[in-house]
Design a protein around this motif. Structure first.
Motif, short mmCIF file in Angstrom:
data_model
loop_
_atom_site.label_atom_id
_atom_site.label_comp_id
_atom_site.label_asym_id
_atom_site.label_seq_id
_atom_site.Cartn_x
_atom_site.Cartn_y
_atom_site.Cartn_z
N ASP A 6 0.83 -1.21 0.00
CA ASP A 6 0.00 0.00 0.00
C ASP A 6 0.86 1.25 0.00
N PHE A 9 2.19 1.70 -3.45
CA PHE A 9 1.10 2.18 -4.31
C PHE A 9 0.87 3.68 -4.13
N GLU A 12 3.73 5.76 -5.63
CA GLU A 12 3.68 5.85 -7.09
C GLU A 12 2.51 6.72 -7.55
N LEU A 13 1.39 6.62 -6.87
CA LEU A 13 0.26 7.49 -7.18
C LEU A 13 0.67 8.95 -7.04
N PRO A 73 -1.53 3.56 -10.34
CA PRO A 73 -0.50 2.58 -10.68
C PRO A 73 -1.11 1.20 -10.91
N GLY A 75 0.46 -1.68 -10.40
CA GLY A 75 0.96 -2.66 -9.47
C GLY A 75 1.98 -3.60 -10.07
#
Length: 95
Positions: A6, A9, A12-13, A73, A75
């Motif tokens: 998480d 994630f 990257e977001l 993203p 993943g």
């Protein structure tokens, strides 16, 4: 407790939001005003520390005239998204 996946994630977001904003030549202040989200929250989002709701993400994407899908993203392991964005615009990711 937030899991490592998480955290990755959200980081990257945040990188994707920052790169999209940079490509568009928008300041955080402009994005905040256009989206109706505080500049402080935009900073948290871009740093990967803001766990944004889908509704707020839609407001951010609408303010930048970009699809939410382009910000989320996948993943899958790949190069840093900002590196790919930088190949499109040399100014992306610079502050």
């Amino acid at each position: 407790m937030i899991q490592r996946a998480d955290v990755i994630f959200l980081e990257e977001l945040g990188q994707r939001v920052m790169a999209a904003r940079d490509i568009r030549g928008m300041s955080r202040k402009t994005l905040a005003q256009t989206s109706g989200i505080s500049e402080r929250y935009i900073a948290l989002l871009e740093s990967g520390r803001g766990n944004i709701s889908i509704v707020l993400l839609r407001r951010v994407s609408n303010a930048m005239a970009i699809s939410m899908i382009d910000l989320i993203p996948s993943g899958k392991p790949h190069c840093r998204w900002t590196d790919a964005a930088r190949s499109i615009s040399p100014q992306a990711g610079k502050h």
